[in-house]
Design a protein around this motif. Structure first.
Motif, PDB file in Angstrom:
ATOM      1  N   GLY A 436      45.719 -20.467   9.564  1.00  0.00           N
ATOM      2  CA  GLY A 436      46.820 -21.232  10.107  1.00  0.00           C
ATOM      3  C   GLY A 436      47.785 -20.514  11.009  1.00  0.00           C
ATOM      4  N   TYR A 437      48.386 -21.298  11.919  1.00  0.00           N
ATOM      5  CA  TYR A 437      49.596 -20.911  12.634  1.00  0.00           C
ATOM      6  C   TYR A 437      50.761 -21.292  11.702  1.00  0.00           C
ATOM      7  CZ  TYR A 437      47.472 -20.467  17.362  1.00  0.00           C
ATOM      8  OH  TYR A 437      46.760 -20.095  18.469  1.00  0.00           O
ATOM      9  N   LYS A 438      51.914 -20.809  12.026  1.00  0.00           N
ATOM     10  CA  LYS A 438      53.169 -21.160  11.348  1.00  0.00           C
ATOM     11  C   LYS A 438      53.021 -21.088   9.817  1.00  0.00           C
ATOM     12  CE  LYS A 438      53.680 -25.043  13.872  1.00  0.00           C
ATOM     13  NZ  LYS A 438      54.336 -26.237  14.415  1.00  0.00           N
ATOM     14  N   GLN A 439      53.522 -22.096   9.086  1.00  0.00           N
ATOM     15  CA  GLN A 439      53.519 -21.982   7.615  1.00  0.00           C
ATOM     16  C   GLN A 439      52.167 -22.342   6.988  1.00  0.00           C
ATOM     17  OE1 GLN A 439      56.965 -23.703   5.651  1.00  0.00           O
ATOM     18  NE2 GLN A 439      58.315 -22.912   7.228  1.00  0.00           N
ATOM     19  N   SER A 440      51.127 -22.497   7.814  1.00  0.00           N
ATOM     20  CA  SER A 440      49.800 -22.742   7.240  1.00  0.00           C
ATOM     21  C   SER A 440      49.102 -21.452   6.822  1.00  0.00           C
ATOM     22  CB  SER A 440      48.923 -23.516   8.226  1.00  0.00           C
ATOM     23  OG  SER A 440      49.330 -24.871   8.261  1.00  0.00           O
ATOM     24  N   GLY A 441      49.722 -20.331   7.076  1.00  0.00           N
ATOM     25  CA  GLY A 441      49.124 -19.133   6.507  1.00  0.00           C
ATOM     26  C   GLY A 441      49.239 -17.873   7.321  1.00  0.00           C
ATOM     27  N   VAL A 442      48.629 -16.839   6.755  1.00  0.00           N
ATOM     28  CA  VAL A 442      48.614 -15.503   7.338  1.00  0.00           C
ATOM     29  C   VAL A 442      47.186 -15.002   7.210  1.00  0.00           C
ATOM     30  CG1 VAL A 442      49.468 -13.136   7.072  1.00  0.00           C
ATOM     31  CG2 VAL A 442      50.985 -15.055   6.559  1.00  0.00           C
ATOM     32  N   GLY A 443      46.573 -14.632   8.324  1.00  0.00           N
ATOM     33  CA  GLY A 443      45.209 -14.112   8.266  1.00  0.00           C
ATOM     34  C   GLY A 443      44.181 -15.203   8.537  1.00  0.00           C
ATOM     35  N   ARG A 444      42.920 -14.796   8.565  1.00  0.00           N
ATOM     36  CA  ARG A 444      41.822 -15.717   8.869  1.00  0.00           C
ATOM     37  C   ARG A 444      40.685 -15.519   7.885  1.00  0.00           C
ATOM     38  NH1 ARG A 444      45.324 -17.612  11.136  1.00  0.00           N
ATOM     39  NH2 ARG A 444      45.568 -18.183  13.322  1.00  0.00           N
ATOM     40  N   GLU A 445      39.949 -16.610   7.635  1.00  0.00           N
ATOM     41  CA  GLU A 445      38.743 -16.512   6.814  1.00  0.00           C
ATOM     42  C   GLU A 445      37.536 -16.884   7.663  1.00  0.00           C
ATOM     43  OE1 GLU A 445      39.532 -18.736   3.074  1.00  0.00           O
ATOM     44  OE2 GLU A 445      39.836 -16.736   2.232  1.00  0.00           O
ATOM     45  N   LEU A 446      36.373 -16.564   7.152  1.00  0.00           N
ATOM     46  CA  LEU A 446      35.055 -16.908   7.719  1.00  0.00           C
ATOM     47  C   LEU A 446      34.673 -16.018   8.916  1.00  0.00           C
ATOM     48  CD1 LEU A 446      35.161 -20.824   7.510  1.00  0.00           C
ATOM     49  CD2 LEU A 446      34.391 -19.186   5.781  1.00  0.00           C
ATOM     50  N   GLY A 447      33.376 -15.830   9.045  1.00  0.00           N
ATOM     51  CA  GLY A 447      32.822 -15.092  10.166  1.00  0.00           C
ATOM     52  C   GLY A 447      33.335 -13.659  10.234  1.00  0.00           C
ATOM     53  N   VAL A 448      33.223 -13.095  11.408  1.00  0.00           N
ATOM     54  CA  VAL A 448      33.592 -11.696  11.583  1.00  0.00           C
ATOM     55  C   VAL A 448      35.101 -11.491  11.420  1.00  0.00           C
ATOM     56  CG1 VAL A 448      33.819 -11.756  14.110  1.00  0.00           C
ATOM     57  CG2 VAL A 448      33.077  -9.664  12.981  1.00  0.00           C
ATOM     58  N   HIS A 449      35.900 -12.510  11.799  1.00  0.00           N
ATOM     59  CA  HIS A 449      37.360 -12.385  11.620  1.00  0.00           C
ATOM     60  C   HIS A 449      37.723 -12.332  10.139  1.00  0.00           C
ATOM     61  CE1 HIS A 449      36.901 -13.921  15.700  1.00  0.00           C
ATOM     62  NE2 HIS A 449      38.038 -13.317  15.959  1.00  0.00           N
ATOM     63  N   GLY A 450      36.983 -13.089   9.337  1.00  0.00           N
ATOM     64  CA  GLY A 450      37.200 -13.062   7.894  1.00  0.00           C
ATOM     65  C   GLY A 450      36.817 -11.722   7.299  1.00  0.00           C
ATOM     66  N   LEU A 451      35.746 -11.128   7.800  1.00  0.00           N
ATOM     67  CA  LEU A 451      35.316  -9.807   7.308  1.00  0.00           C
ATOM     68  C   LEU A 451      36.389  -8.756   7.582  1.00  0.00           C
ATOM     69  CD1 LEU A 451      33.000  -8.056   6.148  1.00  0.00           C
ATOM     70  CD2 LEU A 451      32.194  -7.738   8.501  1.00  0.00           C
ATOM     71  N   THR A 452      36.972  -8.840   8.767  1.00  0.00           N
ATOM     72  CA  THR A 452      37.973  -7.854   9.193  1.00  0.00           C
ATOM     73  C   THR A 452      39.161  -7.784   8.230  1.00  0.00           C
ATOM     74  OG1 THR A 452      37.275  -8.299  11.437  1.00  0.00           O
ATOM     75  CG2 THR A 452      39.362  -7.180  11.198  1.00  0.00           C
ATOM     76  N   GLU A 453      39.486  -8.908   7.579  1.00  0.00           N
ATOM     77  CA  GLU A 453      40.610  -8.919   6.633  1.00  0.00           C
ATOM     78  C   GLU A 453      40.392  -7.948   5.474  1.00  0.00           C
ATOM     79  OE1 GLU A 453      43.459 -10.867   6.700  1.00  0.00           O
ATOM     80  OE2 GLU A 453      42.922 -11.865   8.581  1.00  0.00           O
ATOM     81  N   TYR A 454      39.129  -7.648   5.185  1.00  0.00           N
ATOM     82  CA  TYR A 454      38.800  -6.809   4.025  1.00  0.00           C
ATOM     83  C   TYR A 454      38.517  -5.354   4.411  1.00  0.00           C
ATOM     84  CZ  TYR A 454      38.666 -11.241   1.675  1.00  0.00           C
ATOM     85  OH  TYR A 454      39.032 -12.464   1.168  1.00  0.00           O
ATOM     86  N   LEU A 455      38.772  -5.031   5.691  1.00  0.00           N
ATOM     87  CA  LEU A 455      38.487  -3.682   6.189  1.00  0.00           C
ATOM     88  C   LEU A 455      39.774  -3.010   6.652  1.00  0.00           C
ATOM     89  CD1 LEU A 455      35.318  -4.605   8.287  1.00  0.00           C
ATOM     90  CD2 LEU A 455      35.334  -3.223   6.181  1.00  0.00           C
ATOM     91  N   GLN A 456      39.806  -1.682   6.567  1.00  0.00           N
ATOM     92  CA  GLN A 456      40.892  -0.937   7.191  1.00  0.00           C
ATOM     93  C   GLN A 456      40.266   0.197   8.001  1.00  0.00           C
ATOM     94  OE1 GLN A 456      43.441   0.582   4.111  1.00  0.00           O
ATOM     95  NE2 GLN A 456      41.738   1.156   2.794  1.00  0.00           N
ATOM     96  N   THR A 457      41.009   0.688   8.988  1.00  0.00           N
ATOM     97  CA  THR A 457      40.426   1.674   9.904  1.00  0.00           C
ATOM     98  C   THR A 457      40.808   3.089   9.507  1.00  0.00           C
ATOM     99  OG1 THR A 457      42.347   1.500  11.341  1.00  0.00           O
ATOM    100  CG2 THR A 457      40.464   0.089  11.876  1.00  0.00           C
ATOM    101  N   LYS A 458      39.882   3.995   9.731  1.00  0.00           N
ATOM    102  CA  LYS A 458      40.183   5.430   9.635  1.00  0.00           C
ATOM    103  C   LYS A 458      39.677   6.075  10.915  1.00  0.00           C
ATOM    104  CE  LYS A 458      39.639   7.706   5.794  1.00  0.00           C
ATOM    105  NZ  LYS A 458      38.761   8.036   4.650  1.00  0.00           N
ATOM    106  N   SER A 459      40.576   6.710  11.655  1.00  0.00           N
ATOM    107  CA  SER A 459      40.189   7.305  12.937  1.00  0.00           C
ATOM    108  C   SER A 459      40.001   8.809  12.784  1.00  0.00           C
ATOM    109  CB  SER A 459      41.280   7.077  13.985  1.00  0.00           C
ATOM    110  OG  SER A 459      41.595   5.716  14.071  1.00  0.00           O
ATOM    111  N   LEU A 460      38.855   9.297  13.205  1.00  0.00           N
ATOM    112  CA  LEU A 460      38.600  10.745  13.212  1.00  0.00           C
ATOM    113  C   LEU A 460      38.608  11.210  14.667  1.00  0.00           C
ATOM    114  CD1 LEU A 460      35.647  11.057  10.651  1.00  0.00           C
ATOM    115  CD2 LEU A 460      38.098  10.989  10.214  1.00  0.00           C
ATOM    116  N   GLN A 461      39.430  12.239  14.973  1.00  0.00           N
ATOM    117  CA  GLN A 461      39.508  12.724  16.362  1.00  0.00           C
ATOM    118  C   GLN A 461      38.650  13.958  16.553  1.00  0.00           C
ATOM    119  OE1 GLN A 461      41.466   9.748  15.998  1.00  0.00           O
ATOM    120  NE2 GLN A 461      42.610  11.302  14.880  1.00  0.00           N
ATOM    121  N   PHE A 462      37.982  14.021  17.688  1.00  0.00           N
ATOM    122  CA  PHE A 462      37.120  15.166  17.998  1.00  0.00           C
ATOM    123  C   PHE A 462      37.558  15.810  19.300  1.00  0.00           C
ATOM    124  CE2 PHE A 462      34.819  12.347  15.259  1.00  0.00           C
ATOM    125  CZ  PHE A 462      34.231  13.195  14.337  1.00  0.00           C
TER     126      PHE A 462
END
Ligand code: NAD
Length: 462
Positions: A436-462
């Protein structure tokens, strides 16, 4: 299915610490069909500990193996499709056909999509001199509603498992049997102990304990905006990640060039499906003044055809709440053209398919989520007026636009403050981001956007 008298924790059905039970009632005939344990904070803690203990091994499991478990899970859901449909019909009251075609089938599509994503998603990417690893967020606490009992669980559990997270699910108290059936399916699919856990229980007890638990990394909630606001506050206070899928009051905008009869008929079907208990239902139909009377007559006729074919709403409280809204509509001066507040049957929590005309945008029935088979038909004078009305609620979950020309519909849809819009009756896509937009929510479910909600990034510099 036969109810379990335990909680599914760490790969086995275990007794709850206390003896409290939840009675499961068939809303079509008000008969008790089973009972399940009502977990307390101690049980939730045991489940979260199991999920925490299982996390390192599951997070380190190669994505291809996680994909294999999800494929197996999808296959079990396919094999048990009929039993799932029967269970949803028994505890939610959905008509058999709806249970088969939507309640049992949609979760199969979603589980299948995450089996595929787990196998194909790049969990690593290059950004200049950095390698970015996409790692699981950790332990997920998932709290789900009853309206699509299996879909709501799978829409959280499947991406969580695909991402390498472990999870504790607290399903809605009205529909715990479908949730237990899903836990059986997870077990059958060979998902390791502790990766998926199920605690049936009351929202303010087990749900709250899960949302507050210090060892939960992400709270993913689907339900009402009122409870979502509290969960967001609790999670925010603990600096936990939170995803909220909340209420809606979506607009079905019929532009003058549209096929009016088709737009109205599909619109009525959308609202009456699942007895109006769909967060993304298009409960406000917006029609041009010149076509208003014709549209109201079409909507009345379409609603009348539903008659007895509509299922009950989920419980007595919801029935009373929906009837209260219908009475409020009458009191505020809306014109009832189909249905009404009277009970259509002696037994069961039924509400008549209801249509209100002469609804103005500020009326309660045009602003608040009713979550029952109630359609409001509103009049607009030009496109700007239609847009103002469409965007004029606190919600922004979904919507529809109809026009003779697709480009005209798309141009209007692009100006709507909402997360999903169906163009000329476009089909639901279980891989497109939902949220949702506005008061319908925060975040997204389903598909690749839904997967992203369960991931966090770790950046390694070389
Ligand atoms: P609800 O908010 O009453 O309950 C949802 C879940 O939260 C249940 O499991 C309940 O036990 C739990 N809960 C209740 N109080 C709690 C508390 N204090 N702490 C933690 N958990 C608590 O909603 P409902 O009546 O089950 O479902 C209907 C609502 O869900 C509607 O508003 C509908 O729009 C919304 N919904 C939204 C979506 C979406 O994707 N946006 C989907 C389906 C339903």
């Amino acid at each position: 299915m036969k109810p379990h008298d335990g909680l599914y924790i760490d790969g086995a059905w275990r007794p709850a610490a206390g003896g409290d039970l939840i009675q499961v009632v068939n809303p079509a005939d008000e008969q008790v069909i089973g009972q399940v344990p009502a977990a307390g904070a101690e049980d939730v803690d045991t489940a979260v500990r199991a999920a925490r203990a299982a996390l390192p091994a599951w997070a380190a499991t190669p994505p291809a193996e996680r994909a294999a478990r999800l494929t197996a899970l999808r296959d079990v859901l396919v094999a048990r499709q009929e039993e799932i449909a029967e269970t949803v019909t028994a505890e939610l009251g959905a008509p058999t056909k709806l249970s088969q075609v939507v309640h049992a089938a949609l979760p199969i599509a979603v589980a299948g999509s995450y089996a595929e994503l787990a196998a194909t998603h790049p969990f690593e990417e290059k950004v200049g001199n950095s390698t970015v690893h996409l790692e699981p967020i950790g332990v997920v606490g998932a709290i789900t509603p009853w309206n699509y009992p299996l879909h709501q669980i799978v829409a959280k559990a499947a991406p969580a498992l695909a991402a390498g997270c472990t999870i504790v699910v607290k399903p809605a108290e009205d529909t715990p049997l479908t949730a237990q059936l899903f836990a059986e399916a997870v077990h059958e699919a060979g998902v390791p102990a502790g990766v998926f856990n199920l605690v049936t229980g009351l929202g303010p007890v087990a749900g709250q304990a899960l949302a507050e638990h210090p060892d939960v990394d992400l709270v993913s909630f689907t339900g009402s905006t009122a409870v979502g606001r509290r969960i967001g506050a609790v999670a925010g206070g603990a600096l936990k990640k939170v995803a909220l899928e909340l209420g809606g009051k979506s607009a079905n905008v019929i532009l003058p060039s549209a096929d009016l009869a088709k737009a109205v008929n599909v619109g009525v079907a959308n609202v009456m499906s699942n007895s109006g208990q769909t967060c993304s239902a298009w409960t406000r139909m917006l029609v041009h003044a010149d076509q208003y009377d014709e549209a109201v007559e079409l909507a009345r006729a379409a609603a009348a055809k539903y008659g007895d074919r509509i299922g009950p709403v989920v419980n007595a409280g919801q029935r009373d709440r929906v009837r209260g809204y219908i009475e409020k509509g009458l009191a505020e001066g809306a014109r009832l053209v189909a249905g009404g507040p009277d009970a259509p049957r002696e037994r069961g929590y039924y509400v008549s398919p209801t249509v209100f005309a002469d609804v103005t945008p500020e009326m309660t029935i045009a602003q608040e989520e009713i979550f029952g088979p109630v359609l409001t038909v509103l009049k607009y004078v030009d496109e700007e007026d239609a847009l103002r009305i469409a965007n004029g609620t606190v919600y922004g979950l979904a919507g529809a636009v109809w026009a003779g020309d697709e480009a005209e519909a798309v141009a209007f849809a692009r100006r709507m403050d909402t997360g999903q819009v169906d163009i000329n009756g476009g089909r639901f896509n279980p891989r497109a981001p939902f949220g949702g937009y506005k008061q319908s929510g925060v975040g997204r479910e389903l598909g690749v956007h839904g997967l992203t909600e369960y991931l966090q990034t770790k950046s390694l510099q070389f």
